[in-house]
Design a protein around this motif. Structure first.
Motif, short mmCIF file in Angstrom:
data_model
loop_
_atom_site.label_atom_id
_atom_site.label_comp_id
_atom_site.label_asym_id
_atom_site.label_seq_id
_atom_site.Cartn_x
_atom_site.Cartn_y
_atom_site.Cartn_z
N MET A 47 31.30 24.71 -24.32
CA MET A 47 32.04 23.43 -24.39
C MET A 47 32.16 22.63 -23.16
O MET A 47 32.18 21.42 -23.14
N ASP A 48 32.34 23.46 -22.07
CA ASP A 48 32.68 22.77 -20.72
C ASP A 48 31.32 22.02 -20.46
O ASP A 48 31.30 21.06 -19.75
N VAL A 49 30.46 22.84 -20.25
CA VAL A 49 28.93 22.39 -20.11
C VAL A 49 28.57 21.27 -20.75
O VAL A 49 28.09 20.05 -20.33
N LYS A 50 28.87 21.30 -22.06
CA LYS A 50 28.42 19.91 -23.00
C LYS A 50 29.40 18.85 -22.54
O LYS A 50 28.85 17.78 -22.82
N GLU A 51 30.48 19.07 -22.12
CA GLU A 51 31.27 18.01 -21.71
C GLU A 51 30.82 17.04 -20.63
O GLU A 51 31.09 15.82 -20.52
N ARG A 52 30.10 17.89 -19.74
CA ARG A 52 29.64 17.24 -18.47
C ARG A 52 28.35 16.46 -18.79
O ARG A 52 27.98 15.60 -18.05
N ILE A 53 27.60 16.94 -19.77
CA ILE A 53 26.27 16.29 -20.00
C ILE A 53 26.49 15.57 -21.55
O ILE A 53 25.36 15.44 -22.01
N SER A 54 27.70 15.15 -21.71
CA SER A 54 27.74 14.46 -23.21
C SER A 54 26.73 13.15 -23.32
O SER A 54 26.55 12.91 -24.48
N PHE A 55 26.50 12.59 -22.09
CA PHE A 55 25.55 11.48 -22.23
C PHE A 55 24.28 11.57 -22.77
O PHE A 55 23.74 10.70 -23.24
N SER A 139 31.01 20.97 -36.38
CA SER A 139 30.54 20.25 -35.29
C SER A 139 28.92 20.19 -35.27
O SER A 139 28.28 21.28 -35.78
N THR A 140 28.18 19.51 -34.58
CA THR A 140 26.75 19.40 -34.35
C THR A 140 26.33 20.28 -33.36
O THR A 140 26.91 20.03 -32.40
N PRO A 141 25.24 21.10 -33.46
CA PRO A 141 24.80 22.09 -32.22
C PRO A 141 24.10 21.01 -31.21
O PRO A 141 22.98 21.42 -31.39
N ASP A 142 24.68 20.19 -30.73
CA ASP A 142 24.14 19.14 -29.85
C ASP A 142 23.54 19.71 -28.73
O ASP A 142 22.43 19.19 -28.41
N PHE A 143 23.89 20.76 -28.13
CA PHE A 143 23.20 21.39 -26.80
C PHE A 143 21.87 22.23 -27.44
O PHE A 143 20.99 21.81 -26.54
N GLY A 144 21.94 22.77 -28.71
CA GLY A 144 20.84 23.22 -29.15
C GLY A 144 19.57 22.09 -29.28
O GLY A 144 18.48 22.30 -29.11
N ILE A 145 20.08 20.94 -29.80
CA ILE A 145 19.10 19.65 -30.11
C ILE A 145 18.79 19.29 -28.73
O ILE A 145 17.46 18.94 -28.69
#
Length: 438
Positions: A47-55, A139-145
């Motif tokens: 979740m921390d990683v995804k917060e940094r690359i949320s764009f 939640s959507t598996p946005d990092f996997g996508i």
């Protein structure tokens, strides 16, 4: 037990030689990877990683389904096109070159990796689609996508690479060069090193000859297992025929220095592998065969490509020169340094008769083809430092001259052959080959 071991070896060879082998492994790897991604997708560190690359992440479930569906459909189209291209290459190789080159083309790892990456990306995207739930609370598996999109872009890069490699693989010159390199590498493997002792053939006059209980082509032998078996039972084995020959049932297969029971005979015989494919990595004789068959096919009226035949003759000449110069391994020792296994390697005469005779027959009326054969023999004669094959080379040279004499009609063709004869006579003063009668 013997039939089971052979069946397992044939099954292993069939699986590893299949075009689907590496794609299947890669697809399984992607499936495992997708499972791991789903397990760690919502862990605190992720979740921390995804917060940094949320764009760069996809938040909407509808957008996620659209992206994944587009990726799956697009990659399937790429994979279908790529498999179609592979089939075209294999069909062309079978019809214009030789069916025996197909196993080498199928096992091209670069193309298998590309197809495997396509298949793995599809599996990965399908796993993600299943995990994109419709409930808003999930939640959507946005990092996997994001990884799926990266895999999709990588598939496009692989597709460009695939088009490049397939366009190279379809060229006959590249196929010939590949077979030549593999054959030469196999011959190097069977050549004695400078620090290795010379082969000493045993006196087998009082040895016992045992027959095979099966028929087929002798393509490979499990050397390590056979040497260990000989060491354990303190026996020595002499193979009576070289790899590549055809055995009929009850034909002499090997000799052994002492009497053995049927159980040990079956174990020894199980080390001889018979299967239909011809892999250059099994023995260099199959490389000679594939190159010569390409030359013969090129000289056929349906193909009519003497340039390819001449290129094949030149490569065969280099391999024959390697053959007359090589000090070949005939003996395999056990862990104690005792000679246990003795091979019967194919001779230069047998190798030349099997793979050049048909080329000479099909190309007898083509001046350039016959000159290529004559120059090849001339170079072999020069390269035979040991002098073990000079008599055979002279005999083949005379046979080729006779073919030229019967089939050539032009004075210009005769003059070209006369020059080769004069050069050959200068190398062998004791053997005077007469000029052609015009």
């Amino acid at each position: 037990m013997k039939s089971t071991q052979n069946l397992l070896h044939k099954t292993y060879r069939s699986i590893t030689g299949s075009i689907a082998f590496y794609p299947t492994l890669i697809a399984v790897g992607f499936f495992i990877f997708s499972t791991v991604i789903m397990l760690i997708e919502y862990e605190p560190f992720m979740m921390d990683v995804k917060e940094r690359i949320s764009f760069v992440l996809v938040k909407s479930k509808e957008d996620a389904r659209l992206v994944l569906g587009t990726l799956v459909g697009s990659i399937i189209s790429l994979m279908v096109f790529s498999f179609s291209m592979v089939m075209i290459v294999l069909n062309r190789a079978s019809s214009t070159l030789s069916p025996r080159v197909i196993p080498g083309l199928i096992t091209d790892k670069s193309n298998q990796v590309v197809l495997g990456f396509y298949l793995g990306s599809i599996v990965y995207s399908l796993i993600l689609i299943v995990n994109v739930q419709s409930e808003e609370t999930i939640s959507t598996p946005d990092f996997g996508i994001l990884l799926a999109m990266i895999f999709g872009i990588t598939c496009l890069a692989f597709f460009m690479y695939f088009i490049h490699t397939i366009s190279q693989n379809i060229q006959v010159d590249n196929i010939l060069d590949s077979i030549y390199s593999k054959t030469k590498r196999e011959m190097d493997r069977l050549t004695l090193d400078e620090d290795e002792k010379e082969n000493q053939q045993p006196d087998t006059e009082n040895w016992f000859t045992l027959n095979t209980s099966k028929a087929g082509y002798f393509k490979k032998m499990k050397v390590k297992e056979l040497v260990e078996l000989c060491e354990h039972h303190e026996v020595k084995v002499q193979i009576l025929e070289p790899i590549g020959c055809f055995f009929v049932e009850n034909a002499p297969l090997f000799q052994i220095d002492k009497q053995i029971d049927d159980e040990l005979k079956d174990k020894i015989e199980s080390c001889f592998i018979l299967y239909p494919q011809e892999w250059v990595s099994d023995h260099y004789v199959f490389g000679f065969k594939q190159i010569s068959e390409i030359a013969i096919k090129a000289l056929s009226p349906g193909i009519n490509d003497p340039g390819t035949a001449i290129k094949a003759i030149h490569l065969l000449t280099l391999l024959y020169i390697k053959k007359v110069q090589m000090n070949e391994k005939y003996v395999i020792q056990d862990s104690e340094g005792e000679d246990r296994l003795f091979f019967k390697q194919i001779t230069f005469e047998k190798l030349y008769d099997d793979h050049i005779t048909q080329i000479r027959i099909y190309g007898k009326s083509d001046t350039l083809v016959m000159l290529a054969l004559l120059h090849g023999l001339l170079n072999m004669y020069k390269a035979d430092a040991y002098g073990n094959n000079k008599d055979s080379i002279i005999r083949y040279f005379k046979a080729s001259i006779e073919v030229c004499n019967k089939n050539f009609e032009s004075e210009l063709d005769f003059s070209s052959v006369h020059k080769v004869i004069e050069e050959f006579n200068s190398l062998s003063p004791t053997t005077s080959i007469t000029q052609l009668s015009t």
